[in-house]
Scaffold this motif. Sequence first.
Motif, PDB file in Angstrom:
ATOM      1  N   VAL A  85      43.256  42.985  39.553  1.00 44.52           N
ATOM      2  CA  VAL A  85      41.911  43.606  39.818  1.00 44.52           C
ATOM      3  C   VAL A  85      41.858  45.081  39.269  1.00 44.52           C
ATOM      4  CG1 VAL A  85      40.234  44.379  41.676  1.00 44.52           C
ATOM      5  CG2 VAL A  85      41.436  42.322  42.041  1.00 44.52           C
ATOM      6  N   LEU A  86      42.611  45.830  39.432  1.00 44.77           N
ATOM      7  CA  LEU A  86      42.698  47.061  38.715  1.00 44.77           C
ATOM      8  C   LEU A  86      42.558  47.213  37.234  1.00 44.77           C
ATOM      9  CD1 LEU A  86      45.244  49.119  40.912  1.00 44.77           C
ATOM     10  CD2 LEU A  86      42.628  49.297  40.874  1.00 44.77           C
ATOM     11  N   ILE A  87      43.330  46.271  36.735  1.00 41.89           N
ATOM     12  CA  ILE A  87      43.381  46.201  35.271  1.00 41.89           C
ATOM     13  C   ILE A  87      42.090  45.576  34.923  1.00 41.89           C
ATOM     14  CG2 ILE A  87      44.478  44.898  33.402  1.00 41.89           C
ATOM     15  CD1 ILE A  87      47.175  45.049  34.798  1.00 41.89           C
ATOM     16  N   THR A  88      41.354  44.625  35.494  1.00 44.37           N
ATOM     17  CA  THR A  88      40.299  43.974  35.246  1.00 44.37           C
ATOM     18  C   THR A  88      39.112  45.101  35.086  1.00 44.37           C
ATOM     19  OG1 THR A  88      40.831  41.984  35.976  1.00 44.37           O
ATOM     20  CG2 THR A  88      38.552  42.296  35.938  1.00 44.37           C
ATOM     21  N   VAL A  89      39.130  46.016  36.158  1.00 44.07           N
ATOM     22  CA  VAL A  89      37.869  47.053  36.235  1.00 44.07           C
ATOM     23  C   VAL A  89      38.046  48.136  35.156  1.00 44.07           C
ATOM     24  CG1 VAL A  89      37.505  46.441  38.517  1.00 44.07           C
ATOM     25  CG2 VAL A  89      39.231  48.241  38.225  1.00 44.07           C
ATOM     26  N   TYR A  90      39.372  48.427  34.835  1.00 46.26           N
ATOM     27  CA  TYR A  90      39.628  49.511  33.937  1.00 46.26           C
ATOM     28  C   TYR A  90      39.113  48.903  32.460  1.00 46.26           C
ATOM     29  CZ  TYR A  90      41.485  52.924  37.120  1.00 46.26           C
ATOM     30  OH  TYR A  90      41.671  54.121  38.122  1.00 46.26           O
ATOM     31  N   THR A  91      39.543  47.594  32.177  1.00 48.04           N
ATOM     32  CA  THR A  91      39.221  47.054  31.114  1.00 48.04           C
ATOM     33  C   THR A  91      37.706  46.832  30.751  1.00 48.04           C
ATOM     34  OG1 THR A  91      41.295  45.774  31.115  1.00 48.04           O
ATOM     35  CG2 THR A  91      39.603  44.994  29.543  1.00 48.04           C
TER      36      THR A  91
END
Length: 348
Positions: free
Chosen positions: A219-225
């Motif tokens: 989830v974190l990688i998705t939102v930062y991307t």
Amino acid sequence: MTRFLRHRLFWPVAILVALLALNLVFTDNFFRVQMKDGHLYGSLIDIVRFGAPLILVSLGMTLVIATSGIDLSVGSVVAIAGALACLRISDLDDQNSIGGVLAAVGIALALSVALGVWNGLLVAGIGIQPIIATLILMVAGRGLAQLITDGQITTVNSSPYKLIGGGYWLTLPFSIIIVAVVLALTAFLTRRLALGLLIESVGGNAEASRLSGISARGVLITVYTFCALCAGIAGLMISSNVSSADGNNAGLWIELDAILAVVIGGTSLAGGRFSLGGTVLGALIIQTLTTTIYSIGVPPETTLLFKALVVTIVCLLQSPAFREKVFHRRRRPQSPSPVTEEKVRVSA
């Protein structure tokens, strides 16, 4: 009525309406929208058009803040995307080649996505604090943008590229259409699918989310991307609108305006629940405030102070504790009625 006043979007809407009304006093026909050569023109159209990059960056920042994170690198990503796209287009033999422009745009957005994944890996994979992880790219990214442009302003003369930030389609500025599409897709993914609940869950309690089977890292990688992708699109808009890329000044401090827009929109910096509509309102308030400053003739040297003052007032009006102290008086204890006193005396 009280319930309506307590709605989290009431004060942002009220402030936006007040700013627009103030512009009407200083600018004749401020609300007039007219058609010229098949295009819509007017002050209201200009506010949304010039505020489009900030709205995009703020949408990405909203999801990052909802996970109790922060992204300080969006301004650098804006500069990098614009610089790389303009550099690629300037090297084309025919700068009006649609295929060449699309390739340049694709490369710039791909690099933006890669930078977002980098931020996500630092935060979710290695465990670096978000403010530190994104501060690294904020500093290094600005240097990378200047390396791409060789420290110079790179200019282009491309009609297809000009369309992104300065062109019109279906009578509307093309940048407004891009923002509408991105907003609709973001709302669909976060409100119609489970992604929004996952983001709020991770922002509320990342450890509890992990124990319940949610992949907090994913989830974190998705939102930062996603945040970096929005910043990349905004960078294309800004450079396209002026047909040039400035690695030093493009997107400078836009991350601070984006954070302010998210906070004004009612999203808590502590993470958890978020409001996309509130974020759009916050970005429009900031852009309208900028327009108002120029309309009423505020001296340039006091512009930032004036802007900070208005934003402070908005945040205070949104605070339930502040409103309770300022606008609500303590209720006086009601004296017992004669009937009540008689009942007490009889029962005694």
